[in-house]
Design a protein around this motif. Structure first.
Motif, PDB file in Angstrom:
ATOM      1  N   ALA A 173       0.739  -1.077   0.039  1.00 18.82           N
ATOM      2  CA  ALA A 173       0.040   0.054  -0.263  1.00 18.82           C
ATOM      3  C   ALA A 173       0.858   1.258  -0.020  1.00 18.82           C
ATOM      4  O   ALA A 173       0.622   2.222  -0.668  1.00 18.82           O
ATOM      5  CB  ALA A 173      -1.045   0.033   1.198  1.00 18.82           C
ATOM      6  N   ILE A 174       1.734   1.271   0.775  1.00 17.30           N
ATOM      7  CA  ILE A 174       2.726   2.518   0.918  1.00 17.30           C
ATOM      8  C   ILE A 174       3.672   2.748  -0.658  1.00 17.30           C
ATOM      9  O   ILE A 174       3.366   3.882  -0.954  1.00 17.30           O
ATOM     10  CB  ILE A 174       3.669   2.279   1.920  1.00 17.30           C
ATOM     11  N   TYR A 230       0.825   3.966  -3.222  1.00 16.39           N
ATOM     12  CA  TYR A 230       0.461   5.345  -2.745  1.00 16.39           C
ATOM     13  C   TYR A 230       1.634   6.239  -2.849  1.00 16.39           C
ATOM     14  O   TYR A 230       1.186   7.218  -3.606  1.00 16.39           O
ATOM     15  CB  TYR A 230       0.012   5.490  -1.283  1.00 16.39           C
ATOM     16  N   SER A 231       2.823   5.981  -2.918  1.00 15.78           N
ATOM     17  CA  SER A 231       3.943   6.926  -2.981  1.00 15.78           C
ATOM     18  C   SER A 231       3.993   6.948  -4.486  1.00 15.78           C
ATOM     19  O   SER A 231       4.307   8.093  -4.904  1.00 15.78           O
ATOM     20  CB  SER A 231       5.050   6.031  -2.373  1.00 15.78           C
ATOM     21  N   GLU A 279       1.861   6.595  -6.833  1.00 13.66           N
ATOM     22  CA  GLU A 279       0.840   7.382  -7.370  1.00 13.66           C
ATOM     23  C   GLU A 279       0.776   8.911  -7.014  1.00 13.66           C
ATOM     24  O   GLU A 279       0.634   9.688  -7.751  1.00 13.66           O
ATOM     25  CB  GLU A 279      -0.538   6.773  -7.075  1.00 13.66           C
ATOM     26  N   ALA A 280       1.286   8.979  -5.702  1.00  9.31           N
ATOM     27  CA  ALA A 280       1.524  10.493  -5.415  1.00  9.31           C
ATOM     28  C   ALA A 280       2.538  11.206  -6.289  1.00  9.31           C
ATOM     29  O   ALA A 280       2.404  12.531  -6.679  1.00  9.31           O
ATOM     30  CB  ALA A 280       2.003  10.538  -3.949  1.00  9.31           C
ATOM     31  N   VAL A 292      -5.285  13.282  -2.059  1.00 12.61           N
ATOM     32  CA  VAL A 292      -4.834  11.977  -2.450  1.00 12.61           C
ATOM     33  C   VAL A 292      -3.439  12.013  -2.033  1.00 12.61           C
ATOM     34  O   VAL A 292      -3.048  11.105  -1.273  1.00 12.61           O
ATOM     35  CB  VAL A 292      -5.392  11.589  -3.895  1.00 12.61           C
ATOM     36  N   ALA A 300      -1.788   9.873   1.356  1.00 10.94           N
ATOM     37  CA  ALA A 300      -0.752   8.876   0.934  1.00 10.94           C
ATOM     38  C   ALA A 300       0.188   9.362   1.944  1.00 10.94           C
ATOM     39  O   ALA A 300       0.903   8.503   2.665  1.00 10.94           O
ATOM     40  CB  ALA A 300       0.014   8.940  -0.554  1.00 10.94           C
ATOM     41  N   VAL A 328      -0.820   8.085   5.564  1.00 15.66           N
ATOM     42  CA  VAL A 328      -0.652   6.506   5.703  1.00 15.66           C
ATOM     43  C   VAL A 328       0.736   6.081   6.054  1.00 15.66           C
ATOM     44  O   VAL A 328       0.897   5.401   6.962  1.00 15.66           O
ATOM     45  CB  VAL A 328      -1.249   5.728   4.500  1.00 15.66           C
ATOM     46  N   ASN A 331      -8.186   4.556   3.962  1.00 13.58           N
ATOM     47  CA  ASN A 331      -7.743   5.485   3.005  1.00 13.58           C
ATOM     48  C   ASN A 331      -7.877   4.980   1.618  1.00 13.58           C
ATOM     49  O   ASN A 331      -8.111   5.679   0.554  1.00 13.58           O
ATOM     50  CB  ASN A 331      -6.491   5.940   3.577  1.00 13.58           C
ATOM     51  N   GLY A 332      -7.551   3.584   1.359  1.00 18.63           N
ATOM     52  CA  GLY A 332      -7.479   3.013  -0.085  1.00 18.63           C
ATOM     53  C   GLY A 332      -8.894   3.281  -0.566  1.00 18.63           C
ATOM     54  O   GLY A 332      -9.186   3.790  -1.910  1.00 18.63           O
ATOM     55  N   ILE A 391      -9.259   6.784  -1.520  1.00 19.62           N
ATOM     56  CA  ILE A 391      -8.783   7.195  -2.916  1.00 19.62           C
ATOM     57  C   ILE A 391      -9.449   6.524  -4.117  1.00 19.62           C
ATOM     58  O   ILE A 391      -9.366   7.228  -5.010  1.00 19.62           O
ATOM     59  CB  ILE A 391      -7.059   6.789  -2.811  1.00 19.62           C
TER      60      ILE A 391
END
Length: 110
Positions: free
Chosen positions: A35-36, A39-40, A42-43, A57, A61, A64, A79-80, A83
């Motif tokens: 997940a990290i 998220y990273s 995508e951010a 969003v 990230a 989280v 949080n997923g 998003i």
């Protein structure tokens, strides 16, 4: 010290151990790491592309990544869902705008 009145929460590692022992730690930390990473990645992609609409969003990230003392469901999976709704709403808005624009006549260029 009376632990019943404490406002602290176990870390994700401790929760994984409580739920499933050492296999639970391996499973939940693998999920957390995936997940990290997602998220990273995508951010960074959104920031590089300049999509300022997705700043919430990106902030989720970041939250989280800093919340290693929270509950797995609330921090990672919850949080997923937020998003995913943000992406679904953006997709729906783009589809609606494409549908609206498809019926209009565009001026001819010379």
């Amino acid at each position: 010290m009376d632990a019943r009145n404490s406002q602290s929460t176990p870390t994700i590692v401790a929760e994984g151990y409580y739920v499933g022992g050492w296999l639970g730690v391996i499973f939940w930390m693998s999920l957390y790491g995936a997940a990290i990473g997602l998220y990273s990645r995508e951010a960074i992609r959104l920031l590089r592309a300049g999509h300022i609409v997705f700043l919430p969003v990106v902030l989720i990230a970041l939250q989280v990544g800093q919340a290693a003392d929270g509950w797995i469901i609330g921090v990672v999976l919850g949080n997923g869902v937020v998003i995913a709704f943000a992406y679904a709403a953006t997709w729906a808005a783009q589809a609606a705008l494409r549908s609206l624009w498809s019926g209009t006549k565009r001026p001819q260029t010379a």
